[in-house]
Write an enzyme that holds these catalytic residues in place. Structure first.
Site, short mmCIF file in Angstrom:
data_model
loop_
_atom_site.label_atom_id
_atom_site.label_comp_id
_atom_site.label_asym_id
_atom_site.label_seq_id
_atom_site.Cartn_x
_atom_site.Cartn_y
_atom_site.Cartn_z
N SER A 175 -108.59 88.28 -10.83
CA SER A 175 -108.07 88.57 -9.49
C SER A 175 -106.84 87.70 -9.28
CB SER A 175 -109.15 88.30 -8.43
OG SER A 175 -109.70 87.01 -8.59
N GLU A 230 -103.99 85.96 -6.45
CA GLU A 230 -103.76 85.54 -5.06
C GLU A 230 -102.26 85.44 -4.77
OE1 GLU A 230 -106.29 82.38 -3.63
OE2 GLU A 230 -104.55 81.44 -2.67
N HIS A 239 -107.60 86.58 3.17
CA HIS A 239 -108.12 85.26 3.51
C HIS A 239 -108.19 85.22 5.03
CE1 HIS A 239 -107.07 83.05 -0.44
NE2 HIS A 239 -107.12 84.34 -0.66
N GLY A 289 -110.25 76.50 7.00
CA GLY A 289 -108.81 76.29 7.11
C GLY A 289 -108.50 74.91 7.67
N ASP A 290 -107.24 74.65 7.86
CA ASP A 290 -106.77 73.37 8.42
C ASP A 290 -105.85 73.69 9.58
OD1 ASP A 290 -107.89 71.54 6.42
OD2 ASP A 290 -106.54 72.60 5.06
N TYR A 295 -115.25 73.50 -4.29
CA TYR A 295 -114.40 72.36 -4.67
C TYR A 295 -115.07 71.54 -5.79
CZ TYR A 295 -112.10 73.74 -0.42
OH TYR A 295 -111.44 74.49 0.52
N ALA A 352 -114.38 65.43 2.55
CA ALA A 352 -115.85 65.34 2.48
C ALA A 352 -116.31 63.89 2.60
CB ALA A 352 -116.34 65.93 1.17
N LYS A 354 -122.99 77.04 2.99
CA LYS A 354 -122.03 78.14 3.18
C LYS A 354 -122.50 79.39 2.42
CE LYS A 354 -117.89 76.96 1.57
NZ LYS A 354 -116.55 76.38 1.51
N GLN A 361 -93.67 70.49 -7.34
CA GLN A 361 -94.48 71.31 -6.44
C GLN A 361 -95.97 71.10 -6.73
OE1 GLN A 361 -94.69 75.53 -7.38
NE2 GLN A 361 -93.97 76.01 -5.34
N PHE A 381 -98.75 69.71 -4.03
CA PHE A 381 -99.94 70.51 -3.68
C PHE A 381 -101.22 69.74 -4.02
CE2 PHE A 381 -98.16 75.10 -4.14
CZ PHE A 381 -97.45 74.92 -2.97
N HIS A 413 -109.68 83.70 -11.29
CA HIS A 413 -108.81 83.99 -10.13
C HIS A 413 -107.53 83.19 -10.31
CE1 HIS A 413 -107.99 84.94 -5.87
NE2 HIS A 413 -107.56 83.69 -5.76
#
Ligand code: FAD
Length: 285
Positions: A16, A18, A77, A108-109, A145, A152, A165, A212, A216, A266
């Site tokens: 998949s 993204e 998403h 999300g944030d 994660y 966390a 979840k 980059q 990230f 993914h």
């Protein structure tokens, strides 16, 4: 160690891709070519990210619609932090009416400067809400994660949060990217011991740009092993060497994951086709 789902070690693995929403008509045009090139790999689905606090909602939904119109299964998403139940319900009805059958459900944030607020605290609240209101209308993916979410309280608490979840009704999970396959296999094994039985698909970030990647990774808590960081630093601005090295590192990683029986792969495409195609071609995806 055995994985908690049917092993795909010997089969053609589902892939998949993204994307993130584009901001301009020119960008949208370019992305059509990127997607077309990647469709050669017959993805199980393509997903489109959702900006912090819903800031890219229109762009996300527009790209999701384009992917559906191109005859490919599209996942939107969807993040819930700062949102009300009424607004989430309305947006999900919009996605359902568009023909969307797959969501990546996230907390999300919030963008900096936004207060907490909202009626959802964690992704598990969103998953439970979607299942209660929409039943099986959507296939729900959640985030995982292997190297622990940066906020966390502890690795154990994060693992428990992941299990909660999934129990709330997720059908499968996609991981944050990582460069150490042991972290993935350990995480899946631990989740399995706690009763998780849904596919946990590794998220793969091609290495094409070192500054980059470092930015990230610092933000999302993905560890870049010291040797990779030092090698990348050593290449300086030599983009060709960074790409060649990055390609080899990721090919090795995907090979290890394939051999370990992962249920799919993914790719975080960063809206580029060639690095992903090169990796897929070399590992036989
Ligand atoms: P949660 O699962 O809710 O976890 C968030 C934190 O809360 C974790 O530290 C967890 O341990 C803790 N927690 C969870 N439940 C509890 C509880 N009951 N009690 C105490 N603590 C708890 N971001 C975007 O803005 N847009 C995107 O499109 C996007 N796509 C992503 C796709 C993938 C596959 C991944 C891995 C991440 C993505 N992200 C995206 C990043 C994500 O939004 C952030 O990592 C965010 O900080 C957490 O979202 P979550 O859904 O994982 O949150």
């Amino acid at each position: 160690m055995s994985l908690p789902f049917e092993s795909h070690a010997q089969l053609k693995l589902p892939v998949s891709f993204e994307f993130f929403p584009t901001k301009t008509p020119e960008g949208a045009l370019k992305q059509r070519d990127v997607r077309k090139a990647l469709y050669v790999k017959k993805p199980e689905f393509c997903s489109v990210t959702f900006g912090a606090g819903g800031s890219t909602q229109a762009g996300t939904f527009a790209m999701v619609q384009e992917i559906l119109d191109e005859g490919v299964d599209a996942a939107s998403h969807f993040s819930c932090i700062g949102a009300t139940k009424a607004s989430v319900r309305e947006q999900l009805h919009t996605l359902k009416a568009m023909g969307v059958k797959r969501l990546v459900a996230l907390r999300g944030d919030l963008p900096s400067g936004y207060g907490a607020g909202g009626e959802f605290h964690y992704a598990s609240d969103l998953v439970a809400f979607i299942r209660a209101e929409f039943g099986d209308d959507f296939h729900i993916e959640v985030a995982a994660y292997p190297e622990v979410h940066p906020q966390a309280r502890s690795a154990d608490a994060d693992l428990q949060a992941f299990v909660t979840k999934v129990r709330a009704g997720a059908h499968s999970a996609i991981t944050q990217y990582f460069f150490n396959s042991d972290a993935y296999f350990r995480f899946v094994d631990d989740a399995y011991q706690l009763g998780v039985d849904v596919p946990v698909v590794p998220g793969i970030m091609p290495i094409t740009n070192s500054s980059q990647l470092m930015r990230f990774s610092d933000m999302c808590g993905a560890e870049i092993p010291r040797w990779i960081r030092l090698r990348l630093q050593g290449f300086g601005d030599d983009a060709a060497s960074i790409k060649a090295f990055g390609h080899d590192v990721i090919v090795d990683l995907v090979d290890q994951l394939k051999n370990g029986g992962v249920p799919g792969v993914h790719f975080y495409t960063m809206n580029q086709s060639q690095p992903v195609l090169d990796i897929c071609d070399e590992v036989g995806l």
